[in-house]
Structures are given as structure tokens and as C-alpha cells.
Design a protein around this motif. Sequence first.
Motif, short mmCIF file in Angstrom:
data_model
loop_
_atom_site.label_atom_id
_atom_site.label_comp_id
_atom_site.label_asym_id
_atom_site.label_seq_id
_atom_site.Cartn_x
_atom_site.Cartn_y
_atom_site.Cartn_z
N ILE A 31 0.81 -1.21 0.00
CA ILE A 31 0.00 0.00 0.00
C ILE A 31 0.85 1.27 0.00
CG2 ILE A 31 -1.71 1.29 1.33
CD1 ILE A 31 -2.68 -1.54 2.25
N GLU A 32 1.86 1.30 0.88
CA GLU A 32 2.62 2.55 0.99
C GLU A 32 3.64 2.73 -0.13
OE1 GLU A 32 3.34 4.02 5.16
OE2 GLU A 32 3.31 1.86 5.49
N LEU A 33 4.51 1.72 -0.34
CA LEU A 33 5.59 1.90 -1.31
C LEU A 33 5.10 2.20 -2.73
CD1 LEU A 33 8.44 -0.58 -0.25
CD2 LEU A 33 8.43 1.92 -0.16
N PRO A 34 4.11 1.47 -3.25
CA PRO A 34 3.70 1.77 -4.62
C PRO A 34 3.18 3.21 -4.79
CG PRO A 34 2.74 -0.31 -3.89
CD PRO A 34 3.37 0.33 -2.69
N GLN A 35 2.41 3.67 -3.79
CA GLN A 35 1.88 5.03 -3.91
C GLN A 35 2.96 6.06 -3.66
OE1 GLN A 35 -2.21 5.78 -2.42
NE2 GLN A 35 -1.85 3.91 -1.28
N MET A 36 3.84 5.76 -2.70
CA MET A 36 4.93 6.68 -2.39
C MET A 36 5.82 6.86 -3.62
SD MET A 36 8.26 7.09 -1.47
CE MET A 36 8.99 5.54 -0.96
N ALA A 37 6.12 5.76 -4.31
CA ALA A 37 7.00 5.83 -5.48
C ALA A 37 6.43 6.78 -6.53
CB ALA A 37 7.20 4.43 -6.06
N ALA A 38 5.13 6.69 -6.76
CA ALA A 38 4.51 7.56 -7.76
C ALA A 38 4.55 9.02 -7.30
CB ALA A 38 3.07 7.11 -8.02
N LEU A 39 4.31 9.22 -6.00
CA LEU A 39 4.28 10.59 -5.47
C LEU A 39 5.64 11.28 -5.53
CD1 LEU A 39 2.07 10.02 -2.31
CD2 LEU A 39 1.53 11.61 -4.15
N VAL A 40 6.70 10.52 -5.25
CA VAL A 40 8.02 11.16 -5.12
C VAL A 40 8.78 11.19 -6.45
CG1 VAL A 40 8.23 10.46 -2.72
CG2 VAL A 40 9.34 9.10 -4.50
N LEU A 41 8.20 10.61 -7.49
CA LEU A 41 8.97 10.54 -8.72
C LEU A 41 9.44 11.91 -9.21
CD1 LEU A 41 10.02 8.22 -10.35
CD2 LEU A 41 8.12 8.53 -11.91
N PRO A 42 8.56 12.92 -9.32
CA PRO A 42 9.05 14.22 -9.81
C PRO A 42 10.18 14.81 -8.94
CG PRO A 42 6.67 14.13 -9.93
CD PRO A 42 7.09 12.91 -9.16
N PRO A 43 10.01 14.91 -7.61
CA PRO A 43 11.13 15.45 -6.83
C PRO A 43 12.37 14.56 -6.83
CG PRO A 43 9.36 14.74 -5.36
CD PRO A 43 8.82 14.70 -6.77
N ALA A 44 12.17 13.24 -6.95
CA ALA A 44 13.34 12.35 -6.96
C ALA A 44 14.12 12.51 -8.27
CB ALA A 44 12.91 10.90 -6.76
N VAL A 45 13.40 12.69 -9.38
CA VAL A 45 14.08 12.95 -10.65
C VAL A 45 14.83 14.28 -10.57
CG1 VAL A 45 13.70 13.56 -13.08
CG2 VAL A 45 12.56 11.56 -12.11
N ASN A 46 14.18 15.26 -9.99
CA ASN A 46 14.80 16.57 -9.79
C ASN A 46 16.10 16.45 -9.01
OD1 ASN A 46 14.37 19.25 -10.46
ND2 ASN A 46 13.81 19.74 -8.35
N GLN A 47 16.03 15.69 -7.91
CA GLN A 47 17.22 15.51 -7.07
C GLN A 47 18.30 14.75 -7.83
OE1 GLN A 47 17.79 16.95 -4.16
NE2 GLN A 47 19.86 16.10 -4.34
N SER A 48 17.90 13.81 -8.66
CA SER A 48 18.88 13.05 -9.44
C SER A 48 19.59 13.95 -10.45
CB SER A 48 18.20 11.89 -10.16
OG SER A 48 17.56 11.05 -9.23
N GLU A 74 6.48 8.14 -14.62
CA GLU A 74 5.41 8.77 -13.84
C GLU A 74 4.05 8.50 -14.49
OE1 GLU A 74 5.74 12.98 -13.41
OE2 GLU A 74 4.00 13.08 -12.06
N ALA A 75 3.99 8.63 -15.80
CA ALA A 75 2.73 8.36 -16.49
C ALA A 75 2.27 6.93 -16.21
CB ALA A 75 2.90 8.57 -17.99
N ARG A 76 3.23 6.01 -16.17
CA ARG A 76 2.90 4.62 -15.92
C ARG A 76 2.42 4.39 -14.48
NH1 ARG A 76 3.37 -0.42 -17.74
NH2 ARG A 76 3.87 -1.74 -15.97
N LEU A 77 3.11 5.01 -13.54
CA LEU A 77 2.80 4.77 -12.13
C LEU A 77 1.52 5.46 -11.66
CD1 LEU A 77 6.29 4.94 -10.37
CD2 LEU A 77 4.93 2.94 -10.90
N THR A 78 1.05 6.44 -12.42
CA THR A 78 -0.14 7.19 -11.95
C THR A 78 -1.35 6.93 -12.83
OG1 THR A 78 0.58 9.12 -13.19
CG2 THR A 78 1.21 9.04 -10.88
N ARG A 79 -1.29 5.84 -13.64
CA ARG A 79 -2.43 5.53 -14.49
C ARG A 79 -3.75 5.50 -13.73
NH1 ARG A 79 -0.63 0.03 -17.08
NH2 ARG A 79 -0.08 -0.13 -14.90
N HIS A 80 -3.70 4.90 -12.53
CA HIS A 80 -4.94 4.69 -11.77
C HIS A 80 -5.56 5.99 -11.29
CE1 HIS A 80 -1.63 4.91 -8.88
NE2 HIS A 80 -2.51 5.46 -8.07
N LEU A 81 -4.79 7.09 -11.32
CA LEU A 81 -5.32 8.35 -10.81
C LEU A 81 -6.03 9.14 -11.89
CD1 LEU A 81 -2.38 9.43 -8.51
CD2 LEU A 81 -4.55 8.37 -7.87
#
Lengths: 232, 265
Positions: free
Chosen positions: A143-160, A218-225
Motif C-alpha cells: 500500500i505505501e511503497l507503490p503510492q509513495m514511489a509515484a508521489l516522489v517521482l518528480p522530486p526524486a528525478v529533480n534531485q537526481s 510517472e505516467a505509468r505509475l499514476t495511471r490509476h489516478l
Amino acid sequence: MTAAGLGLPGLDFAVLDAYWPVILAGLWTTVRLCGASILLGLAVGLGVELLRARVRRAAPLCRVYVEFFRGSPILIQLFLLYYAGPGIGITLDPEAAGVVGLGLYGGAYFAEIFRSGFEAIPRGQLEAAACLGMPPLRALLRIELPQMAALVLPPAVNQSIILIKDSAVLSIITVPELTKQTSRIINETFTIAEPLLVLAALYWLLVTGLSAAGAALEARLTRHLNPSRKTS
Amino acid sequence: MSKKAASLPPIIEIRKLRKRFGGTEVLRGIDLRVYPSEVVCLIGPSGSGKSTLLRCINVLETYDEGEVRVNGELMGYEEVFGRDRRRASPARLRESRRDLGMVFQQFNLWPHMSAQDNVTEALVSVRGKSRAQAEALGTAMLEKVGLADKLDSYPANLSGGQQQRVAIARALAMEPSIMLFDEPTSALDPELVGDVLEVMRSLAAEGMTMVVVTHEMGFAAEVADRVYFLEGGQVVEEGPPAELFNAPKSPRLGAFLSGWNRRNA
């Protein structure tokens, strides 16, 4: 002055002809080390955040880690690791020191990014899991990791992206990466603008490639939204 | 006390329950009993403690004093012979919630999973059912709440009423003997309330034991066997809905009901 090469006035990229193998080798080193640093940073960041949030006794230590690596310049951290490290028994070759240094530095930021991601998941979802008898580890994974991964993708890419650009400082501990190779070319050819422009363009390419990959993921991970998507 | 209460021992028994949030005591000595197959509604103004009371039953809130027993088992604490009780371990807590299903005001579906996966997740990971068994049961549960055509839909593609029915199916799939509802229709648009209440009505008709925190006085009057009116963390009045709604003994319940009638006239 000739307007040769790319046709820009006053620039002559022909001086770089002999150096392309060197530049490409530097680019490959940068790609390798950045990849390793980002992976290390993500792993450390996730580990630190999980410890901070779930193991009460570890929390102060995790905070010290984040404060130290966020609170001092990467340059100083690298100097400490590479030049002062041997004094306390840490002897690393330049590449290893670079990966560890960038990874630990990035890990502090990734930990904060993960924290905000976990905190953005409504508590009620975990209450529902608890009511159904799900153990915390299972709820974390499903429950947590899959949603967290989608949420943090933009800032994590930024940090990378920031880490890729910060990897230029590895040149000061003699890692033969892109910036180091380019300064060698400047010293040998006495040209400045052309090597630096190529350097900037190559970093831009790396960053653009990463951000495109991030957008696709990100597009892939947030399909459900996406409410318009019909699934059946 | 209702007709169902006649012979069997209570399935939920709460005695002298007290709960504090910081310096505020939100439950001040609650006694409550629920008998098998009973539908008990908890009503009262907001801040009266009714949701907290419900959440103490499955220990989403840890209570401070008194006791909550479900099927005779003390919830949230382990009794140590000759000494003070101590907090139940997480594993013990999970085990003791086995008979309790919970439905929340905000549905609390997992948005990254389809309706079907929301229902089957715990069947696989907690009950250890095979994927195929879980899907068969999940499909049956979603059919039961009228959503057979929404198996693969994600919560974002469902209306509030549909989401709440998925949440009910998710809880029912675990085959609880008691269902707890925490204001299940309060977050819904008025035109979607009916579908959810219909599902709850049919559950009650099947003999499910239910404790429902609600503002739907019509539902309480029609479906409940007994109603508890709470205010200020205490039970002010309790009894069959016909008595409470038609002839409230306490002036506070009278004021609460006339306020409700004014708003819903």
C-alpha cells in the motif's frame, strides 16, 4: 577568427577532433558514477527514512545524518572522505570515494523526499489495512511503497538531476569524469569556449534523457489516478 | 432491549469506558452492549464521542480505562494474572480484530488498486487464500453490493457511493461476524446515500451484527434494533428507536431531534 564547425561565429570545434574518445570516456564515467550514486542515494534515503519513521531509537541518528549531509557543501564532504578518510582507516579509490560521497549526500535529500511521500498517503488507508489484519510490513510493500514511489517521482528525478550536475565536483578528487577530461582538454589546447560548450551540452543531454525517462515512468505509475481512463 | 437480546450473551460488551485525548476526556464512562444479529445505531451531535467509541471497539483508538470485550475477549489489552493489564502486542491486536469489519466515512480504499484488488488483497495476504479463491470470493462480494460490472475500475473512476460499496465488500470478504460503520454516508452526495443504505439494510436483514455511527435518522428509525444517544462522551439515552424518536425522555435528545427535524424538514 573562422566561423567553422557548427557555424557559430568565433568558434572552432575542429580543435576537439582528436579529443572525442577522451570526451566520450569521460561521459561514460560520469554516467556510470552518477547511476551508481543515484541508486546508492535512493537505497540509503529509503533506509534512513524507514528507520526514522519506524524505529524510535534510530530516529535521532537518522536526523543527524540528514542534517550533516544536507548542511555542508558536497565539496567539503568529498575532501573529508577522500583526503581525511585514510586517517581514520577509510581508504577508497577516487571513483569509489566519488560514488560513496555523492550517494551519501544525495541520500540525505532522498530521505526527506521519501518522508514527504509517505506522509502524503492518507492515514485512513493504513487504518483500513490494520482493520483487515494486514501486518505493517505487508501494508508497507503493498500500500505505501507503490503510492509513495509515484508521489516522489518528480522530486526524486529533480534531485537526481542535481546529483548529475554536482558530479562535476568529482573532478577535484581526480576522477576522470566529464568535467575532469574537459579541463584537461582546455589545458592542452588553450581553447576554453568550445570544450566548455560541449561539456554543457553533454550534461544537458544526460539531464534531458533522465527527465524524459522520469516522465514516462510517472505516467505509468499514476495511471490509476486518471479518472478518464476506462479499464474494462 | 430488543427481542434478539433475549437469550444470547452480548457479542460486544463495553463497560465504564474512558478515553482521553491529551487533557480532554472524550469518553466518560460508557456502557454499551450489542447482542448477536442486532443493529445498534450511535447518534449524537458532533464531538459527542460516537466515532471515538466505535474506534475503541476495534482499538483504532486505545482506550484508557474500562473494558471492551468482543466475543468475551478483552480488546487492546492482555490480562496478566495478579498484575495490571498491559497493551496487547500488534500480532494479538490483529488476531482480535478478526471478527470485526470496519467501514469508514472516507472509504479509505487503496487508490492504486482496482476494486477487485482492494477486495482480494487481504484475502491473499492475511487469510492465505489462493489468487483464484480470492478472486472468486471478491467477485461474489462485489456482486453482492451491486458492482459486478466494476471489478477492474480504479477508485478514481467510481462515484463516492460506489467507492463506499467497494469498501463494504472489502470488509465483508473477510467474513466478519460484526460490522462497524463510521458515518458511512456522511461524505456522500445526497443522491448517492440511498445505494449505500440499501446495501446496509440488506446486510441487517441477513442477520449481520452491526454498529453504525450515523446522522441518518431515517435509517436508524427503520433498521436499528436499538439506538444510543451520546452527548459529551456519555450515553444520555438508549432504547428501541420508536421509543427514543417518538418519546425522548431527556431534554437534550429532544433538542437534538428537533434540530435534526428542522434541518431536514
